[in-house]
Design a protein around this motif. Sequence first.
Motif, PDB file in Angstrom:
ATOM      1  N   GLU A 121       0.854  -1.206   0.000  1.00 17.21           N
ATOM      2  CA  GLU A 121       0.000   0.000   0.000  1.00 17.21           C
ATOM      3  C   GLU A 121       0.886   1.250   0.000  1.00 17.21           C
TER       4      GLU A 121
ATOM      5  N   PHE B 294       4.253   5.783  -5.474  1.00 20.44           N
ATOM      6  CA  PHE B 294       4.128   6.010  -6.918  1.00 20.44           C
ATOM      7  C   PHE B 294       3.085   7.079  -7.213  1.00 20.44           C
TER       8      PHE B 294
ATOM      9  N   GLU C 286       4.021   1.384  -0.998  1.00 19.01           N
ATOM     10  CA  GLU C 286       4.736   1.462  -2.273  1.00 19.01           C
ATOM     11  C   GLU C 286       3.843   2.126  -3.329  1.00 19.01           C
ATOM     12  N   HIS C 287       2.576   1.703  -3.361  1.00 21.77           N
ATOM     13  CA  HIS C 287       1.628   2.274  -4.321  1.00 21.77           C
ATOM     14  C   HIS C 287       1.433   3.776  -4.062  1.00 21.77           C
ATOM     15  N   ASP C 288       1.293   4.138  -2.781  1.00 18.41           N
ATOM     16  CA  ASP C 288       1.135   5.557  -2.421  1.00 18.41           C
ATOM     17  C   ASP C 288       2.343   6.377  -2.858  1.00 18.41           C
TER      18      ASP C 288
END
Lengths: 113, 312
Positions: free
Chosen positions: B299, B305, B301-303
Amino acid sequence: MNLHDMPSAEQLVESVREWLERDVLAGTTGRLQFHTRVAVNVLAMVERELRLGDSQRLAHAQRLAQLGCADDAELARRIREGELDDQLAQVRALVWADVRDKLAVANPKYLER
Amino acid sequence: MTDVLAAALADVLTARSVTDLVRLSGGASRDTYRFVADGTPLILQRQRAGDVRDMGNEALVVRAAGAAGAPVADVVASSTDPSALGSAFMVVTAVEGETIARKILRDDRFRHAREVLPAQLGAALAQVHAVDTTGLSSLPTADQVRQYREALDQMGQPHPAFELAFKWLDANRPEVGPPVLVHGDFRLGNVIVGDDGLRAVIDWELAHLGDPMEDLGWLCVKAWRFGSSLPVAGVGEYRQLFEAYEAAGGGAVDPDVVRWWEVLGTLKWGVMCIMQANAHVAGLTRSHELAAIGRRVCENEHDLFLALEGRW
């Protein structure tokens, strides 16, 4: 090619999750209910990994191969040491695709936000 | 057990009576108790064995913040001498209200509080950052990029997404001004909120000297929105926080600097998730809840990006 009888691993985990949702959540309150909910989420995650794991493993290996890396450890090291600085846009796109795959197992709703 | 503690507390506070002593479920590094001394409700925090953070610093900081007019509980007594209560401790006045973020964000009784909180949080931070740091030179001043890179390396679980974020953080370091008092964990969960809004800032154990924008950025990290779409602590817009901060005497806010700290904060929370899962896997605390947190790393890591889209 599966040695084991039915139900599959995914179906076994599913059966336990359904029992937790149906009987245990309703019969608990407070901290125990919260931890039951966590357990339900964990089992649902395992079901998704059993369902998606094989194709995700293949896609992950293909992305690493595009960057000439054997695994995430090598990719992380080469990013840090600047060896991939001339192709960072490609690296970012591939790593983000990996992250999306991890989310598809861990918490697919997060991708919809 | 609590009888012995109650008697020791009465001694320390020179109180005639100490009653209603109950242990509260507290943080990971502190034991927290609530009690009543001569009719006054108080809170005791005791340092737990093995905690590297210095309770003495915390008492110093809360006193200084209170003296500067920031909303904090009053420190009634504190000591780093373990002879009185078995370990370093701090006793503060009990402030009534809610600390659980999800309740503050969802319960009807906090509807008004949610409206005033963004401005109140901004004003409180301006007060914290204006605290005179003359007596606070014992506080840590570590470089957090380096600190979390080392923490990540120690766990031996390389994450390419985090390396990309570290690279961006290194390349975009903001200029640093003179260091100020930074709370270090300023977010819902670490503030006491009543129907009327912010009542006290608590949990000062990560206080240090550094860039004031760190507190603003951390307050906006996605995890601390608890599912809300509003960026500031799940209750407000960036603009509301920045305007209140500046109006209350905080320095001019550069949104890009806040964003840099928000990115570092997201990365920090990601590393902390790995550490928590590791506590289970290594056997320190067996818990399926901790285990599950390991799968929340993606989560963050996605944030990262999302936060850096268009900024790389």
